[in-house]
Design a protein around this motif. Structure first.
Motif, mmCIF file in Angstrom:
data_model
loop_
_atom_site.group_PDB
_atom_site.id
_atom_site.type_symbol
_atom_site.label_atom_id
_atom_site.label_comp_id
_atom_site.label_asym_id
_atom_site.label_seq_id
_atom_site.Cartn_x
_atom_site.Cartn_y
_atom_site.Cartn_z
ATOM 1 N N SER A 188 0.834 -1.202 0.000
ATOM 2 C CA SER A 188 0.000 0.000 0.000
ATOM 3 C C SER A 188 0.871 1.256 0.000
ATOM 4 O O SER A 188 0.525 2.253 -0.620
ATOM 5 N N ARG A 189 2.028 1.180 0.644
ATOM 6 C CA ARG A 189 2.929 2.343 0.624
ATOM 7 C C ARG A 189 3.496 2.534 -0.784
ATOM 8 O O ARG A 189 3.557 3.635 -1.314
ATOM 9 N N TYR A 190 3.878 1.421 -1.395
ATOM 10 C CA TYR A 190 4.446 1.512 -2.748
ATOM 11 C C TYR A 190 3.425 2.093 -3.735
ATOM 12 O O TYR A 190 3.772 2.893 -4.607
ATOM 13 N N ASP A 226 3.766 5.713 -3.235
ATOM 14 C CA ASP A 226 5.131 6.208 -3.511
ATOM 15 C C ASP A 226 5.440 6.267 -5.004
ATOM 16 O O ASP A 226 6.172 7.144 -5.464
ATOM 17 N N CYS A 227 4.907 5.321 -5.766
ATOM 18 C CA CYS A 227 5.325 5.254 -7.172
ATOM 19 C C CYS A 227 4.903 6.515 -7.949
ATOM 20 O O CYS A 227 5.558 6.881 -8.923
ATOM 21 N N PHE A 228 3.847 7.195 -7.484
ATOM 22 C CA PHE A 228 3.493 8.455 -8.151
ATOM 23 C C PHE A 228 4.564 9.513 -7.879
ATOM 24 O O PHE A 228 4.880 10.337 -8.736
ATOM 25 N N GLY A 229 5.129 9.456 -6.660
ATOM 26 C CA GLY A 229 6.222 10.374 -6.321
ATOM 27 C C GLY A 229 7.463 10.091 -7.163
ATOM 28 O O GLY A 229 8.127 11.014 -7.651
ATOM 29 N N ARG A 240 11.610 15.805 -30.513
ATOM 30 C CA ARG A 240 10.545 16.021 -29.534
ATOM 31 C C ARG A 240 10.053 14.666 -29.048
ATOM 32 O O ARG A 240 9.731 13.791 -29.857
ATOM 33 N N MET A 241 9.996 14.492 -27.751
ATOM 34 C CA MET A 241 9.480 13.242 -27.189
ATOM 35 C C MET A 241 7.982 13.415 -26.986
ATOM 36 O O MET A 241 7.543 14.226 -26.166
ATOM 37 N N GLU A 242 7.213 12.663 -27.752
ATOM 38 C CA GLU A 242 5.757 12.813 -27.716
ATOM 39 C C GLU A 242 5.099 11.585 -27.079
ATOM 40 O O GLU A 242 5.639 10.477 -27.170
ATOM 41 N N PRO A 243 3.917 11.772 -26.495
ATOM 42 C CA PRO A 243 3.225 10.609 -25.916
ATOM 43 C C PRO A 243 2.967 9.564 -26.994
ATOM 44 O O PRO A 243 2.604 9.919 -28.124
ATOM 45 N N VAL A 244 3.144 8.316 -26.637
ATOM 46 C CA VAL A 244 2.942 7.251 -27.622
ATOM 47 C C VAL A 244 1.457 7.109 -27.979
ATOM 48 O O VAL A 244 1.103 6.685 -29.075
ATOM 49 N N GLY A 245 0.592 7.483 -27.044
ATOM 50 C CA GLY A 245 -0.854 7.406 -27.302
ATOM 51 C C GLY A 245 -1.561 6.528 -26.277
ATOM 52 O O GLY A 245 -0.972 6.184 -25.241
ATOM 53 N N VAL A 246 -2.788 6.183 -26.582
ATOM 54 C CA VAL A 246 -3.594 5.411 -25.620
ATOM 55 C C VAL A 246 -2.865 4.122 -25.242
ATOM 56 O O VAL A 246 -2.409 3.372 -26.113
ATOM 57 N N SER A 247 -2.761 3.903 -23.963
ATOM 58 C CA SER A 247 -1.997 2.746 -23.493
ATOM 59 C C SER A 247 -2.868 1.822 -22.651
ATOM 60 O O SER A 247 -3.659 2.284 -21.825
ATOM 61 N N ALA A 248 -2.713 0.533 -22.890
ATOM 62 C CA ALA A 248 -3.413 -0.471 -22.087
ATOM 63 C C ALA A 248 -2.439 -0.987 -21.042
ATOM 64 O O ALA A 248 -1.309 -1.344 -21.368
ATOM 65 N N LEU A 249 -2.871 -0.988 -19.805
ATOM 66 C CA LEU A 249 -2.021 -1.421 -18.702
ATOM 67 C C LEU A 249 -2.638 -2.685 -18.107
ATOM 68 O O LEU A 249 -3.747 -2.640 -17.575
ATOM 69 N N ILE A 250 -1.954 -3.787 -18.234
ATOM 70 C CA ILE A 250 -2.528 -5.076 -17.805
ATOM 71 C C ILE A 250 -1.748 -5.593 -16.598
ATOM 72 O O ILE A 250 -0.524 -5.741 -16.658
ATOM 73 N N ALA A 251 -2.475 -5.838 -15.507
ATOM 74 C CA ALA A 251 -1.819 -6.166 -14.230
ATOM 75 C C ALA A 251 -2.151 -7.597 -13.784
ATOM 76 O O ALA A 251 -3.226 -8.107 -14.061
ATOM 77 N N PRO A 252 -1.221 -8.211 -13.051
ATOM 78 C CA PRO A 252 -1.431 -9.581 -12.548
ATOM 79 C C PRO A 252 -2.041 -9.571 -11.144
ATOM 80 O O PRO A 252 -2.115 -8.530 -10.498
ATOM 81 N N TRP A 253 -2.408 -10.750 -10.650
ATOM 82 C CA TRP A 253 -3.064 -10.836 -9.336
ATOM 83 C C TRP A 253 -2.080 -10.800 -8.170
ATOM 84 O O TRP A 253 -2.468 -10.573 -7.043
ATOM 85 N N VAL A 260 -1.306 -6.512 -7.692
ATOM 86 C CA VAL A 260 -2.204 -5.728 -8.544
ATOM 87 C C VAL A 260 -2.170 -4.228 -8.232
ATOM 88 O O VAL A 260 -2.087 -3.409 -9.147
ATOM 89 N N SER A 261 -2.198 -3.867 -6.948
ATOM 90 C CA SER A 261 -2.290 -2.441 -6.607
ATOM 91 C C SER A 261 -1.039 -1.691 -7.062
ATOM 92 O O SER A 261 -1.126 -0.629 -7.693
ATOM 93 N N GLY A 262 0.116 -2.260 -6.732
ATOM 94 C CA GLY A 262 1.371 -1.608 -7.102
ATOM 95 C C GLY A 262 1.536 -1.524 -8.609
ATOM 96 O O GLY A 262 1.988 -0.505 -9.144
ATOM 97 N N THR A 263 1.152 -2.585 -9.309
ATOM 98 C CA THR A 263 1.325 -2.590 -10.768
ATOM 99 C C THR A 263 0.416 -1.555 -11.425
ATOM 100 O O THR A 263 0.846 -0.815 -12.316
ATOM 101 N N ILE A 264 -0.839 -1.490 -10.986
ATOM 102 C CA ILE A 264 -1.753 -0.492 -11.548
ATOM 103 C C ILE A 264 -1.169 0.908 -11.349
ATOM 104 O O ILE A 264 -1.077 1.706 -12.282
ATOM 105 N N CYS A 265 -0.762 1.182 -10.105
ATOM 106 C CA CYS A 265 -0.327 2.550 -9.795
ATOM 107 C C CYS A 265 0.985 2.890 -10.485
ATOM 108 O O CYS A 265 1.146 3.992 -11.013
ATOM 109 N N SER A 266 1.909 1.962 -10.510
ATOM 110 C CA SER A 266 3.204 2.314 -11.087
ATOM 111 C C SER A 266 3.107 2.475 -12.610
ATOM 112 O O SER A 266 3.705 3.388 -13.186
#
Ligand code: ADP
Length: 476
Positions: A103-105, A108-111, A132-145, A148-154
């Motif tokens: 839960s701390r991680y 923290d990962c946003f920091g 120029r470094m441009e955003p790659v675009g819409v990204s899908a973020l797929i997390a494991p069980w 899960v919380s840390g992977t989503i946030c990071s």
């Protein structure tokens, strides 16, 4: 009992259109604690369309705006950190200390992402070109069980720092944890559509994210087998793909290591997260002539290791996350025995007094050779193998003799020697005399452990694409 039947799309929790309902089981007592109605392919399409719409605005945001968003997300997660800890214990079975760390991680990962963003230069000159470094675009973020919380946030933190709108697909086996994180993230009050969360099965929601032409990038954490399916599916639309996959990490205890320190650390590194960690050091490489000294330290350490209820602060290893995980671990222990490995601790069946719940006996095999299945395959549970080596060359050869290359651990009292060994290991990271990685340093694997790097500057750059602009700025 909680019923989760919504997805988070366009800034609101909306009912999913999927019909399947998955029971959520507390792995420590096998009681049903809730259910998840899984999202459908259609829900995923809606979320992608919303992210696609949000992408243009997000790409234009200034660094200061992105930093504000990251701070809001960090604060929002912090406000719910006790809830994230508790649900990680209840649904996943993480021991208290681990759940607290997770839960701390998650906040923290946003920091860390903000730190990387703050001094990042999005424009530079190379030769005659402005790059120029441009955003790659819409990204899908797929997390494991298993994280899960840390992977989503990071992943969300890096994507947002790069100016990418996202569709997040948590594991369908982590319904409660993902819901608490979704509610927390919603509390940050970001513009609607910036991130969307759709929890469904891999075969439809995951497949939609991997094939939809409006998704530019996939950032996936999970098994190598699933990573290959995603990479194949994503090839059709040439998506950028970042894969953080399985591992079979080696822990090398050098001849000169202080065994009294190294052995307990090696066990901790192997059993972290109830053994359900891609970075776990599951192959412990030991000098052949110090094997007996190592065994003499492993046996009492294993006898002291407390397996029990994850809510008990003294517990080191809780239950595995699911019945399927329990069965998988039993199969691997049986295979280790069939192939001639000897039990130093643990074995088949449940630990004494823990008949209910998906508890397994933390197991250490001795007399393992590197060609046995238990040394080659990612077991994903608390099962470690001790493998002897003759000399430094042999240790490096065995460590590198793996399809995987995620993490490695080296123990030595000589920092120069440890560093020389580290330089020759084919892995994404090496930890010397420690088991906690620096979470701002790049993370990822070589070989079948993955493609690309996460965290810090490297994690940010994964969500960017370089555009070269060259030419004369005067009228021609
Ligand atoms: P595990 O085997 O440990 O459950 P997986 O690698 O299968 O781990 O799952 C990690 C994540 O990948 C989960 O969110 C899962 O739903 C998702 N997933 C599974 N299959 C697919 C697929 N074909 N396409 C996209 N995502 C998938």
């Amino acid at each position: 009992m909680r019923l989760i039947d919504t997805a988070y799309i366009d800034g609101a929790f909306v009912p999913v259109t999927g019909e399947e309902e998955l029971q959520i089981i507390n792995p420590a007592n096998e009681r049903t604690i809730g259910s998840l109605r899984v999202a459908s392919r259609e829900d995923a399409r809606r979320a992608i369309a919303v992210a696609h719409r949000a992408q243009e605005g997000l790409a234009k945001t200034a660094k200061a705006e992105r930093l504000d968003m990251l701070t809001s997300l960090q604060d929002a997660i912090l406000r719910r950190s006790d809830d994230i800890r508790d649900v990680t214990i209840e649904e996943y079975g993480a021991p208290v200390s681990r759940a607290r760390w997770i839960s701390r991680y998650a906040s923290d990962c946003f920091g860390y992402a903000a730190e990387a963003l703050r001094d990042y230069d999005f424009e530079r000159r190379i030769g005659d070109a402005t790059v120029r470094m441009e955003p790659v675009g819409v990204s899908a973020l797929i997390a494991p069980w298993n994280a899960v919380s840390g992977t989503i946030c990071s992943k969300l933190a890096s994507a947002l720092a790069g100016g990418c709108a996202t569709v997040i697909k948590p594991s369908e086996l982590s319904g409660l944890q993902s819901q608490v994180v979704a509610e927390a993230l919603h509390g940050a009050g970001l513009p609607a559509g910036t991130f969307n969360i759709v929890n469904g099965r891999g075969k439809d929601v995951g497949d939609e994210l991997s094939t939809n032409p409006d998704v530019a990038r996939i950032s996936f954490t999970g098994s190598t087998a699933t990573g290959k399916i995603i990479a194949r599916a994503a090839a059709e639309t040439i998506k950028r793909v970042g894969l953080s996959l399985s591992g079979k990490s080696a822990t090398i205890i050098m001849e000169d290591a202080d065994l009294a320190t190294a052995v307990p650390m090696a066990l901790d590194g192997g059993f972290q997260n109830n053994g359900q960690a891609c970075i776990a050091g599951t192959r412990i490489l030991v000098p052949a002539d110090r094997l007996n000294d190592v065994y003499a330290l492993v046996r009492p350490a294993m006898a002291r290791l407390k397996v029990g209820l994850p809510s008990d602060p003294n517990t080191a290893i809780g239950p595995l996350a699911s019945a399927a995980q329990y069965e998988r671990i039993q199969r691997f222990i049986a295979r280790g025995l069939e192939q001639g490995a000897k039990l130093l601790a643990g074995g088949l069946g449940k630990p004494y007094g823990l008949d209910t719940g998906f508890f397994v006996k933390p197991t250490v095999f001795a007399e393992v050779s590197n060609d046995m299945d238990i040394a080659r395959e990612e077991i994903f549970g608390p099962v470690l193998s001790i493998i002897p080596f003759r000399d430094e060359e042999d240790a490096i050869r065995i460590a590198n003799d793996s399809a995987y290359g995620l993490e490695a651990y080296v123990y030595s009292i000589d920092p120069h020697r440890a560093r020389c060994v580290a330089d020759r290991l084919h892995t994404g990271s090496v930890l010397i005399n420690q088991i906690a990685p620096d979470l701002r340093a790049p993370f990822g694997g070589v070989k079948q452990s993955g493609i690309g790097r996460e965290f810090g500057h490297f994690g940010l750059e994964a969500f960017l694409e370089a555009k070269s602009i060259a030419g004369h700025y005067t009228r021609v």
